[in-house]
Design a protein around this motif. Structure first.
Motif, PDB file in Angstrom:
ATOM      1  N   LEU A 257       0.832  -1.206   0.000  1.00  0.00           N
ATOM      2  CA  LEU A 257       0.000   0.000   0.000  1.00  0.00           C
ATOM      3  C   LEU A 257       0.869   1.260   0.000  1.00  0.00           C
ATOM      4  O   LEU A 257       1.966   1.264   0.582  1.00  0.00           O
ATOM      5  CB  LEU A 257      -0.902   0.013   1.235  1.00  0.00           C
ATOM      6  CG  LEU A 257      -1.915  -1.132   1.345  1.00  0.00           C
ATOM      7  CD1 LEU A 257      -2.492  -1.178   2.754  1.00  0.00           C
ATOM      8  CD2 LEU A 257      -3.030  -0.942   0.320  1.00  0.00           C
ATOM      9  N   PRO A 258       0.394   2.330  -0.622  1.00  0.00           N
ATOM     10  CA  PRO A 258       1.146   3.587  -0.561  1.00  0.00           C
ATOM     11  C   PRO A 258       1.158   4.130   0.862  1.00  0.00           C
ATOM     12  O   PRO A 258       0.245   3.854   1.652  1.00  0.00           O
ATOM     13  CB  PRO A 258       0.366   4.509  -1.501  1.00  0.00           C
ATOM     14  CG  PRO A 258      -0.996   3.908  -1.608  1.00  0.00           C
ATOM     15  CD  PRO A 258      -0.828   2.436  -1.431  1.00  0.00           C
ATOM     16  N   PRO A 259       2.182   4.888   1.227  1.00  0.00           N
ATOM     17  CA  PRO A 259       2.267   5.438   2.603  1.00  0.00           C
ATOM     18  C   PRO A 259       1.016   6.240   2.957  1.00  0.00           C
ATOM     19  O   PRO A 259       0.537   7.057   2.165  1.00  0.00           O
ATOM     20  CB  PRO A 259       3.506   6.340   2.545  1.00  0.00           C
ATOM     21  CG  PRO A 259       4.324   5.797   1.410  1.00  0.00           C
ATOM     22  CD  PRO A 259       3.335   5.284   0.404  1.00  0.00           C
ATOM     23  N   GLY A 260       0.493   5.989   4.147  1.00  0.00           N
ATOM     24  CA  GLY A 260      -0.656   6.733   4.636  1.00  0.00           C
ATOM     25  C   GLY A 260      -1.989   6.345   4.032  1.00  0.00           C
ATOM     26  O   GLY A 260      -2.987   7.036   4.255  1.00  0.00           O
ATOM     27  N   PHE A 261      -2.027   5.222   3.294  1.00  0.00           N
ATOM     28  CA  PHE A 261      -3.287   4.832   2.651  1.00  0.00           C
ATOM     29  C   PHE A 261      -4.335   4.456   3.697  1.00  0.00           C
ATOM     30  O   PHE A 261      -4.057   3.706   4.637  1.00  0.00           O
ATOM     31  CB  PHE A 261      -3.057   3.640   1.718  1.00  0.00           C
ATOM     32  CG  PHE A 261      -4.318   3.145   1.060  1.00  0.00           C
ATOM     33  CD1 PHE A 261      -4.769   3.709  -0.122  1.00  0.00           C
ATOM     34  CD2 PHE A 261      -5.076   2.123   1.637  1.00  0.00           C
ATOM     35  CE1 PHE A 261      -5.937   3.275  -0.722  1.00  0.00           C
ATOM     36  CE2 PHE A 261      -6.240   1.670   1.036  1.00  0.00           C
ATOM     37  CZ  PHE A 261      -6.667   2.248  -0.144  1.00  0.00           C
ATOM     38  N   GLU A 262      -5.557   4.982   3.525  1.00  0.00           N
ATOM     39  CA  GLU A 262      -6.692   4.631   4.375  1.00  0.00           C
ATOM     40  C   GLU A 262      -7.909   4.425   3.488  1.00  0.00           C
ATOM     41  O   GLU A 262      -8.203   5.255   2.616  1.00  0.00           O
ATOM     42  CB  GLU A 262      -6.983   5.741   5.390  1.00  0.00           C
ATOM     43  CG  GLU A 262      -5.898   5.945   6.435  1.00  0.00           C
ATOM     44  CD  GLU A 262      -6.272   7.025   7.424  1.00  0.00           C
ATOM     45  OE1 GLU A 262      -7.494   7.252   7.626  1.00  0.00           O
ATOM     46  OE2 GLU A 262      -5.365   7.652   7.990  1.00  0.00           O
ATOM     47  N   VAL A 263      -8.615   3.327   3.717  1.00  0.00           N
ATOM     48  CA  VAL A 263      -9.803   3.024   2.918  1.00  0.00           C
ATOM     49  C   VAL A 263     -10.812   4.159   3.000  1.00  0.00           C
ATOM     50  O   VAL A 263     -11.414   4.568   1.999  1.00  0.00           O
ATOM     51  CB  VAL A 263     -10.445   1.699   3.371  1.00  0.00           C
ATOM     52  CG1 VAL A 263     -11.829   1.519   2.745  1.00  0.00           C
ATOM     53  CG2 VAL A 263      -9.551   0.520   3.009  1.00  0.00           C
TER      54      VAL A 263
END
Length: 302
Positions: A257-263
């Motif tokens: 996942l990319p850094p800081g990814f949040e659904v």
């Protein structure tokens, strides 16, 4: 979003204005029964009088009418006032006392019309894709075609289960992943989809939303998990949870996942679709590292 959910429902559904009692919009199955936007509900179904609809709006409770639909088939017309809006939600279901064979015959006819409509829309989008010169535009049309194909396939599975209230989603999941795997193999790197699923008899109304979530999550994994031209596996599972309900998991072993990814904050259309339908199913969708790779988990209450 509410309108999109109504459109995808296999049940004939319409929203009717509470002042004029005219149809604001109707989904494909209701349109196949002759009710279009702008039409007065009573013109199509005379039993639904203005007085009866006004009463339903006043008391805020649901109402039911026995009506005669196409081919003299009896239906139950259900009306419910929409919260926060002077409108009525109207749905049709075959009357419980109706001949079973007659009701199923009509359901088959409606299903066939819906399938034809979906295929027509898909064909029009395909033509638009071929004429689009901008790569991003072509990609958007292709993704729209994929979503419509998912709805069509899930609709066929739902229709096959119209004699009951449950659908074998496990069988659908295997078929859908096999089809996606073969599609990805055409002109691209090898993408293997490993499926783990136990028997999953799910409510009919959950099939299309869950199918769209599956399509988005697997599609994202194939596009973003691995470098362009590189092969890679995707793992899909649907298994019971110890605390009840089921868990759908889509995992890969790619770049993560990319850094800081949040659904909850993802703004891509695919994630918005997955998030919206997860909410409709009262499920909880999250993303987590797979070391290496990424894993999307949807916990369902059923």
């Amino acid at each position: 979003m509410f309108r999109s959910i109504v459109e995808l429902s296999p049940t004939p559904t319409a929203v009717v204005d509470g002042a004029s009692f005219r149809c604001l919009y109707a989904n494909a199955t209701m349109r196949a029964m002759g009710l279009e936007s702008g039409h007065a509900l009573a013109d199509r179904f005379p039993e639904a009088s203005a007085e009866r609809m006004a009463e339903t709006l006043r008391n805020g409770e649901g109402g039911r009418l026995r009506i005669t639909g196409p081919e003299e088939v009896s239906w139950d017309l259900n009306m419910a006032a929409l919260d926060g809006s002077p409108s009525l939600l109207v749905t049709l279901r075959p009357a419980e006392s109706e001949s079973t064979e007659t009701a199923h015959h009509h359901a088959r006819e409606v299903s066939h019309r819906v399938k034809n409509t979906l295929q027509l829309v898909s064909s029009l989008l395909t033509l638009q894709t071929l004429s689009a010169k901008d790569p991003d535009m072509r990609r958007a049309f292709q993704e729209a075609c994929s979503r419509i194909g998912t709805v069509t396939q899930a609709h066929q599975r739902v229709h096959a289960a119209t004699r009951g209230s449950l659908v074998d989603f496990g069988a659908y999941l295997r078929d859908a992943c096999r089809e996606m795997e073969s599609h990805f193999a055409v002109g691209g790197p090898e993408r293997r989809i490993a499926v783990t699923v136990e028997q999953a008899m799910l409510p009919v109304d959950s099939v299309i939303p869950l199918a769209l979530i599956l399509n988005e999550l697997v599609g994202n994994a194939t596009k973003y998990a691995y470098a362009a031209g590189s092969p890679g596996d995707i793992e899909v599972s649907l298994v019971p949870r110890d605390e009840g309900g089921r868990r759908l998991t889509v995992a890969d072993h790619g770049r993560g996942l990319p850094p800081g990814f949040e659904v909850a904050r993802a703004d891509s259309l695919g994630m918005k679709v997955a998030r919206a339908f997860a909410g409709q199913l009262k499920g909880k969708l999250r993303a987590e590292p797979n070391v290496p790779g990424a894993r999307f988990v949807l916990d369902l209450p059923f």
